[in-house]
Write a protein that holds these residues in place. Structure first.
Motif, PDB file in Angstrom:
ATOM      1  N   VAL A 172       9.895  -0.722   3.013  1.00 36.29           N
ATOM      2  CA  VAL A 172      10.784   0.153   3.791  1.00 36.29           C
ATOM      3  C   VAL A 172      10.500   1.633   3.544  1.00 36.29           C
ATOM      4  CG1 VAL A 172      13.196   0.879   4.040  1.00 36.29           C
ATOM      5  CG2 VAL A 172      12.623  -1.550   4.002  1.00 36.29           C
ATOM      6  N   ASP A 173      10.315   2.016   2.284  1.00 38.70           N
ATOM      7  CA  ASP A 173      10.082   3.426   1.968  1.00 38.70           C
ATOM      8  C   ASP A 173       8.823   3.961   2.645  1.00 38.70           C
ATOM      9  OD1 ASP A 173      12.285   3.108   0.381  1.00 38.70           O
ATOM     10  OD2 ASP A 173      11.409   4.022  -1.401  1.00 38.70           O
ATOM     11  N   GLY A 174       7.834   3.092   2.844  1.00 43.42           N
ATOM     12  CA  GLY A 174       6.596   3.521   3.507  1.00 43.42           C
ATOM     13  C   GLY A 174       6.664   3.400   5.007  1.00 43.42           C
ATOM     14  N   SER A 175       7.233   2.300   5.514  1.00 41.70           N
ATOM     15  CA  SER A 175       7.274   2.073   6.964  1.00 41.70           C
ATOM     16  C   SER A 175       8.200   3.052   7.678  1.00 41.70           C
ATOM     17  CB  SER A 175       7.693   0.629   7.270  1.00 41.70           C
ATOM     18  OG  SER A 175       8.962   0.334   6.740  1.00 41.70           O
ATOM     19  N   PHE A 176       9.243   3.537   6.978  1.00 42.02           N
ATOM     20  CA  PHE A 176      10.117   4.549   7.565  1.00 42.02           C
ATOM     21  C   PHE A 176       9.308   5.807   7.878  1.00 42.02           C
ATOM     22  CE2 PHE A 176      13.149   8.062   7.419  1.00 42.02           C
ATOM     23  CZ  PHE A 176      14.207   7.576   8.176  1.00 42.02           C
ATOM     24  N   THR A 177       8.481   6.220   6.915  1.00 44.75           N
ATOM     25  CA  THR A 177       7.612   7.385   7.123  1.00 44.75           C
ATOM     26  C   THR A 177       6.565   7.097   8.190  1.00 44.75           C
ATOM     27  OG1 THR A 177       7.917   7.952   4.797  1.00 44.75           O
ATOM     28  CG2 THR A 177       6.147   9.082   5.959  1.00 44.75           C
ATOM     29  N   THR A 178       6.061   5.860   8.231  1.00 45.77           N
ATOM     30  CA  THR A 178       5.069   5.494   9.241  1.00 45.77           C
ATOM     31  C   THR A 178       5.622   5.704  10.647  1.00 45.77           C
ATOM     32  OG1 THR A 178       4.087   3.826   7.773  1.00 45.77           O
ATOM     33  CG2 THR A 178       3.622   3.620  10.126  1.00 45.77           C
ATOM     34  N   GLY A 179       6.869   5.272  10.865  1.00 44.04           N
ATOM     35  CA  GLY A 179       7.494   5.470  12.167  1.00 44.04           C
ATOM     36  C   GLY A 179       7.634   6.932  12.519  1.00 44.04           C
ATOM     37  N   GLY A 180       8.092   7.731  11.548  1.00 48.14           N
ATOM     38  CA  GLY A 180       8.221   9.165  11.782  1.00 48.14           C
ATOM     39  C   GLY A 180       6.887   9.830  12.032  1.00 48.14           C
ATOM     40  N   ALA A 181       5.849   9.410  11.279  1.00 44.31           N
ATOM     41  CA  ALA A 181       4.519  10.008  11.422  1.00 44.31           C
ATOM     42  C   ALA A 181       3.911   9.700  12.787  1.00 44.31           C
ATOM     43  CB  ALA A 181       3.601   9.496  10.307  1.00 44.31           C
ATOM     44  N   ILE A 182       3.992   8.443  13.199  1.00 49.54           N
ATOM     45  CA  ILE A 182       3.429   8.050  14.501  1.00 49.54           C
ATOM     46  C   ILE A 182       4.134   8.777  15.639  1.00 49.54           C
ATOM     47  CG2 ILE A 182       3.178   6.138  16.135  1.00 49.54           C
ATOM     48  CD1 ILE A 182       2.749   4.294  13.714  1.00 49.54           C
ATOM     49  N   ALA A 183       5.465   8.805  15.588  1.00 50.02           N
ATOM     50  CA  ALA A 183       6.221   9.478  16.648  1.00 50.02           C
ATOM     51  C   ALA A 183       5.910  10.973  16.688  1.00 50.02           C
ATOM     52  CB  ALA A 183       7.719   9.258  16.430  1.00 50.02           C
ATOM     53  N   ALA A 184       5.867  11.594  15.513  1.00 45.78           N
ATOM     54  CA  ALA A 184       5.637  13.047  15.456  1.00 45.78           C
ATOM     55  C   ALA A 184       4.261  13.419  15.977  1.00 45.78           C
ATOM     56  CB  ALA A 184       5.819  13.537  14.016  1.00 45.78           C
ATOM     57  N   ILE A 185       3.235  12.694  15.558  1.00 46.49           N
ATOM     58  CA  ILE A 185       1.873  13.051  15.975  1.00 46.49           C
ATOM     59  C   ILE A 185       1.671  12.810  17.469  1.00 46.49           C
ATOM     60  CG2 ILE A 185       0.741  10.826  15.546  1.00 46.49           C
ATOM     61  CD1 ILE A 185      -0.665  14.270  14.581  1.00 46.49           C
ATOM     62  N   MET A 186       2.318  11.776  18.022  1.00 42.01           N
ATOM     63  CA  MET A 186       2.189  11.511  19.450  1.00 42.01           C
ATOM     64  C   MET A 186       2.936  12.553  20.279  1.00 42.01           C
ATOM     65  SD  MET A 186       2.327   7.346  19.785  1.00 42.01           S
ATOM     66  CE  MET A 186       1.989   7.424  21.545  1.00 42.01           C
ATOM     67  N   ILE A 187       4.156  12.886  19.849  1.00 39.73           N
ATOM     68  CA  ILE A 187       4.937  13.886  20.586  1.00 39.73           C
ATOM     69  C   ILE A 187       4.262  15.248  20.503  1.00 39.73           C
ATOM     70  CG2 ILE A 187       7.136  15.158  20.601  1.00 39.73           C
ATOM     71  CD1 ILE A 187       8.487  12.540  19.704  1.00 39.73           C
ATOM     72  N   ALA A 188       3.727  15.586  19.331  1.00 39.42           N
ATOM     73  CA  ALA A 188       3.033  16.873  19.158  1.00 39.42           C
ATOM     74  C   ALA A 188       1.790  16.966  20.045  1.00 39.42           C
ATOM     75  CB  ALA A 188       2.654  17.067  17.691  1.00 39.42           C
ATOM     76  N   ASN A 189       1.222  15.812  20.396  1.00 36.45           N
ATOM     77  CA  ASN A 189       0.033  15.791  21.257  1.00 36.45           C
ATOM     78  C   ASN A 189       0.376  15.535  22.721  1.00 36.45           C
ATOM     79  OD1 ASN A 189      -2.643  15.993  19.611  1.00 36.45           O
ATOM     80  ND2 ASN A 189      -1.333  14.679  18.371  1.00 36.45           N
ATOM     81  N   GLY A 190       1.662  15.655  23.054  1.00 33.85           N
ATOM     82  CA  GLY A 190       2.068  15.617  24.451  1.00 33.85           C
ATOM     83  C   GLY A 190       2.466  14.273  25.013  1.00 33.85           C
ATOM     84  N   TYR A 191       2.558  13.252  24.188  1.00 31.38           N
ATOM     85  CA  TYR A 191       2.963  11.934  24.685  1.00 31.38           C
ATOM     86  C   TYR A 191       4.481  11.869  24.874  1.00 31.38           C
ATOM     87  CZ  TYR A 191      -1.724  10.108  23.759  1.00 31.38           C
ATOM     88  OH  TYR A 191      -3.075   9.876  23.776  1.00 31.38           O
ATOM     89  N   SER A 192       4.910  10.909  25.679  1.00 32.01           N
ATOM     90  CA  SER A 192       6.333  10.719  25.940  1.00 32.01           C
ATOM     91  C   SER A 192       7.051  10.296  24.660  1.00 32.01           C
ATOM     92  CB  SER A 192       6.511   9.638  27.009  1.00 32.01           C
ATOM     93  OG  SER A 192       7.822   9.125  26.996  1.00 32.01           O
TER      94      SER A 192
END
Length: 304
Positions: free
Chosen positions: A36-56
Motif C-alpha cells: 500500500v505505501d508504494g502503490s499509493f505513490t504509484t497512483g499519484g506518480a502515474i496520474a501526475a506525469i500523465m496530467i503534466a504531459n497533457g493527458y485527460s
C-alpha cells in the motif's frame, strides 16, 4: 472551524478508496499487505506525469488504477507462486516500487499547479462522493458473485475452499490486485487534490488505512458486506475529522500527525476489547444477581 471540517470531509472521501482497498486485504483476505505505501505513490506518480504531459485527468486515473493492479499482482505472485511470506512479499514490493515510482516521475516531485485536474470544474466533495459510492457499490456487488464469495472464503478458510476445487492462489492474487488498484486510484485523486505528487507521499498510508477500517468497524459495525464497506468509508471520514480537531489543539503541531495517527489506531484497537470486557462483566453480574434471587426464592419456598 467549518472550513477545517469541510477539508476533513474532502480528504476523508478521497482516502476512503484506500480504506476500501485495505479492507479487502486486511479483513477479507487476512493478508498483511504493505504494498500500500508504494502503490499509493504509484497512483499519484502515474496520474501526475500523465496530467503534466497533457493527458485527460480521467484517463490518468484509469492508468493509475491499472498501475495499482499490476503492483498488487506482483505482490500476489511473490506470495502465492514464489512462496514468499505475505508480510515479506509486501515489504519487498514496497521497496521495489520506490525505485519504480522514481523512474515514472523522473524526479522526486511533480507539480500540477495550473493543470486541469478532476477538481478543476467540480468540487472535491462531489467528485469524492460520486467515485467512492460508485466503487463501494461495485465492490459490494462483486463480493456477492461466485468469484467474490470464493475470495471471501479464501480469507476465512483457504484449506476448506481448496477442498471444493477453488484455486486460492488466483483469488489471493485477484484480491491483492484489486486492493492496490483502489489504493493507487486514491493516490491519483490525492495528487490532483494536493496539486503535486511526491515520492514520499505514500509513507504511512497502511496505518491510515487500517485506522479508517478499525474506527469504522468500532463505530458502525461490520455485520454484512454492505455495512462493512460503508464502515470503511465512514471510518476514513471520521479519522480525518478527528485528525483535523486534534491539530487545532494549540500545543500540537503538524509534525505530530504520525503520533496522532498511532494514538487513534491504538484507541481503535483497544476500545473493542474494553467494550467486550465491560459487556462480559455486566452479563456475569446480571447472571449472578439472577442466581442469587432464585436461591432466595427457593429458600423461602423451603421454609414454608
Amino acid at each position: 472551524m467549518m472550513e477545517s471540517m469541510n477539508g476533513a470531509v474532502e480528504l476523508g472521501l478521497l482516502y476512503a478508496l484506500m480504506a476500501l482497498g485495505v479492507y479487502i486485504t486486511f479483513r477479507i483476505l487476512d493478508f498483511p499487505d504493505l504494498t500500500v505505501d508504494g502503490s499509493f505513490t504509484t497512483g499519484g506518480a502515474i496520474a501526475a506525469i500523465m496530467i503534466a504531459n497533457g493527458y485527460s485527468p480521467l484517463l490518468a486515473c484509469v492508468a493509475a488504477f491499472a498501475g495499482g493492479l499490476a503492483a498488487g499482482a506482483c505482490t500476489g505472485l511473490l506470495h502465492t507462486k514464489g512462496k514468499v511470506n505475505g508480510l515479506l512479499s509486501g515489504i519487498l514490493m514496497m521497496i521495489a516500487l520506490y525505485s519504480i515510482n522514481m523512474r515514472i516521475m523522473g524526479k522526486p516531485n511533480i507539480s500540477l499547479l495550473g493543470a486541469d485536474t478532476m477538481f478543476t470544474s467540480i468540487s472535491p466533495i462531489a467528485v469524492g462522493f460520486i467515485v467512492v459510492i460508485l466503487f463501494k457499490l461495485l465492490l459490494d456487488g462483486f463480493l456477492h458473485t461466485d468469484l467474490g464469495l470464493s475470495l471471501r472464503a479464501t480469507g476465512d478458510n483457504a484449506r476448506m475452499i481448496r477442498s471444493f476445487g477453488a484455486n486460492t492462489d488466483n483469488t489471493t492474487i485477484l484480491g491483492i490486485s484489486l486492493s492496490n488498484g483502489l489504493v493507487a486510484l486514491s493516490g491519483a485523486l490525492i495528487a490532483q487534490h494536493s496539486g503535486f505528487a511526491d515520492i514520499s507521499m505514500g509513507i504511512g498510508m497502511i496505518v491510515i488505512g487500517l485506522a479508517s477500517v478499525i474506527i469504522g468497524e468500532a463505530i458502525f459495525g461490520a455485520r454484512s458486506v454492505f455495512r462493512a464497506t460503508l464502515a470503511a468509508v465512514l471510518g476514513s471520514i471520521v479519522y480525518r475529522i478527528v485528525v483535523a480537531l486534534a491539530l487545532r489543539v494549540e500545543w500540537l503541531d503538524a509534525s505530530d500527525l504520525k503520533l496522532i495517527t498511532a494514538i487513534i489506531v491504538i484507541i481503535a484497537l483497544v476500545l473493542p476489547s474494553v467494550q467486550r470486557s465491560i459487556r462480559q462483566k455486566a452479563t456475569a453480574k446480571r447472571r449472578s444477581a439472577e442466581l442469587t434471587a432464585r436461591a432466595v426464592q427457593l429458600n423461602k419456598g423451603g421454609g414454608r
